[in-house]
Design a protein around this motif. Structure first.
Motif, PDB file in Angstrom:
ATOM      1  N   ASN A 128       0.826  -1.217   0.000  1.00  0.00           N
ATOM      2  CA  ASN A 128       0.000   0.000   0.000  1.00  0.00           C
ATOM      3  C   ASN A 128       0.855   1.261   0.000  1.00  0.00           C
ATOM      4  O   ASN A 128       0.470   2.277  -0.575  1.00  0.00           O
ATOM      5  CB  ASN A 128      -0.961  -0.009   1.188  1.00  0.00           C
ATOM      6  CG  ASN A 128      -2.105  -0.980   0.983  1.00  0.00           C
ATOM      7  OD1 ASN A 128      -2.522  -1.212  -0.152  1.00  0.00           O
ATOM      8  ND2 ASN A 128      -2.601  -1.561   2.070  1.00  0.00           N
ATOM      9  N   SER A 129       2.029   1.217   0.652  1.00  0.00           N
ATOM     10  CA  SER A 129       2.895   2.403   0.630  1.00  0.00           C
ATOM     11  C   SER A 129       3.453   2.629  -0.781  1.00  0.00           C
ATOM     12  O   SER A 129       3.566   3.773  -1.226  1.00  0.00           O
ATOM     13  CB  SER A 129       4.021   2.268   1.649  1.00  0.00           C
ATOM     14  OG  SER A 129       4.916   1.241   1.269  1.00  0.00           O
ATOM     15  N   LEU A 130       3.811   1.556  -1.508  1.00  0.00           N
ATOM     16  CA  LEU A 130       4.261   1.722  -2.894  1.00  0.00           C
ATOM     17  C   LEU A 130       3.116   2.214  -3.768  1.00  0.00           C
ATOM     18  O   LEU A 130       3.320   3.060  -4.658  1.00  0.00           O
ATOM     19  CB  LEU A 130       4.832   0.414  -3.446  1.00  0.00           C
ATOM     20  CG  LEU A 130       5.339   0.478  -4.882  1.00  0.00           C
ATOM     21  CD1 LEU A 130       6.472   1.495  -5.022  1.00  0.00           C
ATOM     22  CD2 LEU A 130       5.802  -0.883  -5.352  1.00  0.00           C
ATOM     23  N   LYS A 131       1.912   1.747  -3.508  1.00  0.00           N
ATOM     24  CA  LYS A 131       0.743   2.211  -4.254  1.00  0.00           C
ATOM     25  C   LYS A 131       0.532   3.706  -4.036  1.00  0.00           C
ATOM     26  O   LYS A 131       0.207   4.444  -4.974  1.00  0.00           O
ATOM     27  CB  LYS A 131      -0.497   1.428  -3.813  1.00  0.00           C
ATOM     28  CG  LYS A 131      -1.768   1.840  -4.506  1.00  0.00           C
ATOM     29  CD  LYS A 131      -2.955   1.051  -3.994  1.00  0.00           C
ATOM     30  CE  LYS A 131      -4.237   1.556  -4.608  1.00  0.00           C
ATOM     31  NZ  LYS A 131      -5.415   0.857  -4.081  1.00  0.00           N
ATOM     32  N   ALA A 132       0.770   4.200  -2.819  1.00  0.00           N
ATOM     33  CA  ALA A 132       0.625   5.626  -2.520  1.00  0.00           C
ATOM     34  C   ALA A 132       1.699   6.445  -3.247  1.00  0.00           C
ATOM     35  O   ALA A 132       1.423   7.530  -3.773  1.00  0.00           O
ATOM     36  CB  ALA A 132       0.718   5.859  -1.018  1.00  0.00           C
ATOM     37  N   ILE A 133       2.924   5.923  -3.293  1.00  0.00           N
ATOM     38  CA  ILE A 133       4.002   6.624  -4.012  1.00  0.00           C
ATOM     39  C   ILE A 133       3.654   6.737  -5.491  1.00  0.00           C
ATOM     40  O   ILE A 133       3.855   7.790  -6.118  1.00  0.00           O
ATOM     41  CB  ILE A 133       5.351   5.885  -3.804  1.00  0.00           C
ATOM     42  CG1 ILE A 133       5.799   6.021  -2.348  1.00  0.00           C
ATOM     43  CG2 ILE A 133       6.416   6.404  -4.754  1.00  0.00           C
ATOM     44  CD1 ILE A 133       6.976   5.149  -1.980  1.00  0.00           C
ATOM     45  N   ILE A 134       3.111   5.673  -6.045  1.00  0.00           N
ATOM     46  CA  ILE A 134       2.714   5.683  -7.467  1.00  0.00           C
ATOM     47  C   ILE A 134       1.565   6.652  -7.678  1.00  0.00           C
ATOM     48  O   ILE A 134       1.498   7.355  -8.689  1.00  0.00           O
ATOM     49  CB  ILE A 134       2.359   4.250  -7.921  1.00  0.00           C
ATOM     50  CG1 ILE A 134       3.624   3.383  -7.929  1.00  0.00           C
ATOM     51  CG2 ILE A 134       1.704   4.257  -9.292  1.00  0.00           C
ATOM     52  CD1 ILE A 134       3.375   1.914  -8.161  1.00  0.00           C
TER      53      ILE A 134
END
Length: 190
Positions: A128-134
């Motif tokens: 979810n943190s990588l999804k937020a960065i994207i």
């Protein structure tokens, strides 16, 4: 302190006056090397002038060439040029030639769409943190829960893309923001 009398004292020379052959005592030599170089330079300059003068005479000497005698031939103004001796057949061959071209059917859509996977994590919070960065880059990602042979994985996936070029363009956007390692594959629905 005693006073010294400098007036009656003989002047001393600086350096060692007892040396034989000091530079002041030697007569000056004639510079033979300088004379030799000067004579060689003048001789070379004179040779160059002589060479230029001799080639100038050869160039300016006129050469008399006899002109060939012209003979006048009267031509008929209505006469045609002679017929060509070779006969070309490629024009007839090209007119009668038929070419068959096999074109494959062009489809606008690929058989399978593309997807871009940017990460696979054991913990959902990391995905979810990588999804937020994207998402901060203006792209929409999905987190998929996949059960594999070694357990549960959370994959961060973008897509589907109809064209691979569009997926490449989004990958470059992510690379410019520092998110590397995204791979482009065919779409897998889970």
């Amino acid at each position: 302190m005693t006073s010294r009398d400098y007036a009656n004292r003989k002047p001393t020379r600086k350096g060692n006056a007892n040396k034989r052959g000091s530079k002041r005592d030697q007569p000056k030599r004639f510079p033979y090397l300088l004379l030799l170089i000067t004579i060689a330079g003048l001789a070379g300059f004179g040779y160059l002038l002589w060479l230029l003068n001799s080639t100038d005479e050869a160039v300016t000497t006129p050469v008399i060439v006899e002109a060939p005698k012209k003979t006048t031939v009267k031509k008929d103004p209505n006469a045609l040029p002679p017929a060509p001796q070779e006969e070309w057949t490629y024009l007839e061959e090209l007119e009668n030639k038929k070419v068959e071209v096999d074109l494959p059917a062009v489809s606008t859509k690929p058989k399978r769409p593309y997807q871009m996977q940017c990460g696979s994590f054991r913990k959902e919070s990391q995905a979810n943190s990588l999804k937020a960065i994207i998402a901060f880059q203006g792209l929409e990602a999905q987190v998929r829960k996949v059960k594999g042979t070694s357990g549960i994985w959370y994959k961060v996936v973008l897509g589907p893309y109809d064209k691979k070029r569009e997926a490449e363009r989004h990958r470059h956007v992510l690379q410019n923001s520092g998110t590397n390692g995204c791979q482009i594959w065919f779409w897998e629905s889970s």
